[in-house]
Design a protein around this motif. Structure first.
Motif, mmCIF file in Angstrom:
data_model
loop_
_atom_site.group_PDB
_atom_site.id
_atom_site.type_symbol
_atom_site.label_atom_id
_atom_site.label_comp_id
_atom_site.label_asym_id
_atom_site.label_seq_id
_atom_site.Cartn_x
_atom_site.Cartn_y
_atom_site.Cartn_z
ATOM 1 N N PRO A 143 0.844 -1.201 0.000
ATOM 2 C CA PRO A 143 0.000 0.000 0.000
ATOM 3 C C PRO A 143 0.879 1.252 0.000
ATOM 4 C CG PRO A 143 -0.747 -1.558 1.661
ATOM 5 C CD PRO A 143 0.556 -2.086 1.138
ATOM 6 N N LYS A 144 0.478 2.245 -0.809
ATOM 7 C CA LYS A 144 1.228 3.506 -0.848
ATOM 8 C C LYS A 144 0.578 4.485 0.109
ATOM 9 C CE LYS A 144 2.703 3.142 -5.604
ATOM 10 N NZ LYS A 144 2.422 3.693 -6.925
ATOM 11 N N VAL A 145 1.362 4.981 1.028
ATOM 12 C CA VAL A 145 0.831 5.800 2.117
ATOM 13 C C VAL A 145 1.571 7.129 2.178
ATOM 14 C CG1 VAL A 145 0.582 5.925 4.634
ATOM 15 C CG2 VAL A 145 0.206 3.744 3.457
ATOM 16 N N SER A 146 0.810 8.227 2.311
ATOM 17 C CA SER A 146 1.410 9.531 2.634
ATOM 18 C C SER A 146 1.109 9.851 4.085
ATOM 19 C CB SER A 146 0.804 10.644 1.779
ATOM 20 O OG SER A 146 1.306 10.602 0.474
ATOM 21 N N ILE A 147 2.097 10.366 4.771
ATOM 22 C CA ILE A 147 1.912 10.777 6.163
ATOM 23 C C ILE A 147 2.211 12.262 6.243
ATOM 24 C CG2 ILE A 147 2.851 10.526 8.499
ATOM 25 C CD1 ILE A 147 3.549 7.574 7.526
ATOM 26 N N VAL A 148 1.266 13.011 6.804
ATOM 27 C CA VAL A 148 1.449 14.459 6.923
ATOM 28 C C VAL A 148 1.349 14.838 8.389
ATOM 29 C CG1 VAL A 148 0.614 16.737 6.221
ATOM 30 C CG2 VAL A 148 0.262 14.763 4.700
ATOM 31 N N GLU A 149 2.430 15.315 8.963
ATOM 32 C CA GLU A 149 2.296 15.802 10.340
ATOM 33 C C GLU A 149 2.168 17.302 10.300
ATOM 34 O OE1 GLU A 149 5.489 14.656 12.964
ATOM 35 O OE2 GLU A 149 7.001 15.041 11.451
ATOM 36 N N LEU B 247 -1.973 13.599 -1.542
ATOM 37 C CA LEU B 247 -3.036 12.759 -2.130
ATOM 38 C C LEU B 247 -2.626 12.112 -3.453
ATOM 39 C CD1 LEU B 247 -6.487 14.542 -1.790
ATOM 40 C CD2 LEU B 247 -5.900 12.237 -1.031
ATOM 41 N N LYS B 248 -1.541 12.636 -4.048
ATOM 42 C CA LYS B 248 -1.161 12.154 -5.385
ATOM 43 C C LYS B 248 -0.601 10.746 -5.310
ATOM 44 C CE LYS B 248 -0.266 16.643 -7.451
ATOM 45 N NZ LYS B 248 0.764 17.687 -7.484
ATOM 46 N N ASP B 249 -1.155 9.862 -6.126
ATOM 47 C CA ASP B 249 -0.593 8.532 -6.307
ATOM 48 C C ASP B 249 -0.449 7.747 -4.997
ATOM 49 O OD1 ASP B 249 0.518 6.412 -7.699
ATOM 50 O OD2 ASP B 249 2.571 7.154 -7.429
ATOM 51 N N VAL B 250 -1.505 7.754 -4.178
ATOM 52 C CA VAL B 250 -1.468 6.960 -2.936
ATOM 53 C C VAL B 250 -2.758 6.166 -2.758
ATOM 54 C CG1 VAL B 250 0.044 8.324 -1.442
ATOM 55 C CG2 VAL B 250 -2.377 8.904 -1.604
ATOM 56 N N ASP B 251 -2.693 5.214 -1.827
ATOM 57 C CA ASP B 251 -3.879 4.459 -1.420
ATOM 58 C C ASP B 251 -4.461 5.032 -0.137
ATOM 59 O OD1 ASP B 251 -3.539 2.387 -3.450
ATOM 60 O OD2 ASP B 251 -1.733 1.868 -2.311
ATOM 61 N N LEU B 252 -3.624 5.714 0.625
ATOM 62 C CA LEU B 252 -4.046 6.118 1.963
ATOM 63 C C LEU B 252 -3.242 7.332 2.406
ATOM 64 C CD1 LEU B 252 -4.183 3.339 4.693
ATOM 65 C CD2 LEU B 252 -3.592 5.631 5.273
ATOM 66 N N VAL B 253 -3.916 8.291 3.037
ATOM 67 C CA VAL B 253 -3.206 9.428 3.633
ATOM 68 C C VAL B 253 -3.493 9.431 5.133
ATOM 69 C CG1 VAL B 253 -2.874 11.928 3.648
ATOM 70 C CG2 VAL B 253 -3.478 10.788 1.511
ATOM 71 N N ILE B 254 -2.447 9.639 5.909
ATOM 72 C CA ILE B 254 -2.606 9.778 7.355
ATOM 73 C C ILE B 254 -2.110 11.164 7.727
ATOM 74 C CG2 ILE B 254 -1.998 8.849 9.617
ATOM 75 C CD1 ILE B 254 -0.889 6.351 8.153
ATOM 76 N N PRO C 238 -11.865 11.853 -3.675
ATOM 77 C CA PRO C 238 -12.629 11.665 -4.901
ATOM 78 C C PRO C 238 -12.179 10.472 -5.751
ATOM 79 C CG PRO C 238 -12.136 13.972 -4.582
ATOM 80 C CD PRO C 238 -11.459 13.240 -3.475
ATOM 81 N N ASP C 239 -10.847 10.303 -5.962
ATOM 82 C CA ASP C 239 -10.474 9.184 -6.828
ATOM 83 C C ASP C 239 -10.021 7.957 -6.052
ATOM 84 O OD1 ASP C 239 -8.420 10.638 -6.004
ATOM 85 O OD2 ASP C 239 -7.432 10.884 -7.944
ATOM 86 N N GLY C 240 -10.514 7.775 -4.839
ATOM 87 C CA GLY C 240 -10.348 6.482 -4.179
ATOM 88 C C GLY C 240 -9.571 6.388 -2.894
ATOM 89 N N PRO C 241 -8.437 7.134 -2.749
ATOM 90 C CA PRO C 241 -7.677 6.919 -1.520
ATOM 91 C C PRO C 241 -8.507 7.223 -0.266
ATOM 92 C CG PRO C 241 -6.637 8.624 -2.875
ATOM 93 C CD PRO C 241 -7.827 8.133 -3.621
ATOM 94 N N VAL C 242 -8.217 6.506 0.794
ATOM 95 C CA VAL C 242 -8.876 6.805 2.067
ATOM 96 C C VAL C 242 -7.956 7.690 2.891
ATOM 97 C CG1 VAL C 242 -10.384 4.798 2.152
ATOM 98 C CG2 VAL C 242 -8.063 4.593 3.047
#
Ligand code: AMP
Ligand code: MG
Length: 390
Positions: free
Chosen positions: A168-174, A230-237, A280-284
């Motif tokens: 899974p591709k994940v972005s993490i933003v603190e 949000l670009k090119d990920v499955d999930l953002v935290i 909108p395009d899928g990532p949670v």
């Protein structure tokens, strides 16, 4: 406000499984099999000796004449007569003529004459072709996590590639204007950023591929950072900025970016302001509260099952533990108290504050004190979620 179970069910319902890919066995450690592996071979693939010793024909009378020897890697075929024996080594093919193998320790040798101590039963010390697995059987079911012994099973059957779930591709933003990196001087009022590092480590340990971002609590910076994340990920935290303070801008920014809010706030402590949405395009998208313990506990309660689900896995089950001391609950939220476990007995750590990272660092489990419980006495049974970070 949703209960933990309701909220988690909403999350899993909206989370798509990762696509699958075929990868070399050498890179498969910790990945999850996306399809069953069918055994291409019998295991073992030929009758072979389980010991160093002598291959014999039955019945045995008197000493046997040593005719030849066979080592691991030798080709089969050597035949021998009644009254003869073949020296054989572990893993060597047992010739079709042989009825059994006698351990070297149970024999005495006198030149080329071998005396057998105890007469073996037919088949003794032979590992038979197909006794463990037969070609065409399911060797490993889909959903199997590739551990070192699973790698061994796959290699033994000659699998050079496996079909696994993608990482899974994940972005993490603190978020937080007060955050500074370790290694920098700590001016008054600043805080060393710990959530990003910890979340990235936690997600990577579950098999995710992570990018880490940082934003201060400025609307336009946050918006740009979240767009990028949000670009090119499955999930953002995200961590922080999701509560009710004037500087808590994450929720409204997600809203501006078209993320559909599924819930904000769950009846739990720590971590009540936790947010979940679908882009909108899928990532949670998860908005985790910024207090370091709230961040990691909500990761554990919501994000971990999600990242596992994406890879065809389920988070472990809850257990029952006995309380070793009294513990306080709360009127309108389920309390997930950080707990040490000694011999099956739960001892909640002293540092229960949601800003107290040490309390979580030394905890073995989260015990749940149901909403509306003023306190539970020592000796009471509680539900517990074991904490496993990898
Ligand atoms: P917030 O949820 O943004 O209101 O933050 C709650 C508390 O957690 C504040 O004391 C923050 O300074 C702290 N905090 C937020 N983000 C981080 C972080 N990445 N690392 C360490 N502490 C944080
Ligand atoms: Mg903040």
């Amino acid at each position: 406000m949703h209960s933990y179970e309701e909220a988690l069910a909403m999350v899993l319902e909206r989370t798509a499984m990762a696509k699958t890919e075929r990868i070399p066995l050498q890179s498969a450690l910790s990945r999850t099999l996306a399809e069953a592996v069918i055994a291409p071979l019998d295991l073992p693939s030929f009758d072979n000796s389980s010991v160093d010793g002598y291959a014999v024909r039955l019945p045995i009378e008197g000493p046997l004449k040593l005719a030849s020897e066979i080592a691991a890697g030798d080709m089969v075929g050597r035949s021998f007569e009644m009254g003869e024996t073949l020296r054989i080594f572990t893993g060597a093919p047992v010739p079709p003529d042989a009825d059994a193998v006698v351990m070297q320790e149970d024999t005495t040798a006198n030149g080329d004459w071998i005396t057998i101590g105890e007469i073996p039963a037919a088949g003794r010390n032979v590992r038979f072709k197909g006794e463990e697995v037969k070609a065409g059987e399911v060797l490993l079911p889909a959903g199997t996590v590739v551990t070192p012994p699973v790698l061994a099973v796959l290699a033994s059957s000659g699998a050079s590639q496996v079909e696994v779930f993608r990482k899974p591709k994940v972005s993490i933003v603190e978020t937080g204007t007060e955050l500074v990196d370790v290694g920098e001087p700590l001016r008054f009022g600043a805080v060393y950023a710990s959530n990003g590092l910890a979340l990235k480590a936690a997600a990577e340990n579950l098999g995710a591929e992570c990018r880490l971002f940082r934003s201060n609590d400025d609307l336009s910076t946050l918006r740009k950072t979240l767009e990028e994340a949000l670009k090119d990920v499955d999930l953002v935290i995200t961590s922080g900025g999701v509560s009710v303070g004037k500087h808590d801008l994450v929720r409204s920014t997600w809203n501006e970016l078209g993320v559909e809010e599924m819930f904000w706030r769950v009846a739990i402590r720590p971590g009540k302001p936790v947010y979940f949405g679908v882009a909108p395009d899928g990532p949670v998208v998860f908005g985790l509260p910024g207090n370091p313990v709230s961040t990691l506990v909500t990761f554990y309660l919501f994000v971990r099952p999600t990242v596992l689900h994406m890879q065809g896995r389920v988070a472990g089950e809850t257990k029952k533990l006995t309380l070793g001391q009294d513990v306080a609950g709360a009127t309108s939220v389920d309390v997930f108290a950080r707990t040490q476990v000694k011999d099956g007995v739960a001892f909640p750590v002293e540092a229960q504050g949601s800003h107290m990272s040490t309390g979580l660092a030394f905890a073995h489990a989260l015990i749940r004190i149901p909403s509306g419980t003023e306190s539970l006495p020592a000796g009471a049974e509680v539900d517990a979620i074991p904490i496993i970070w990898n």
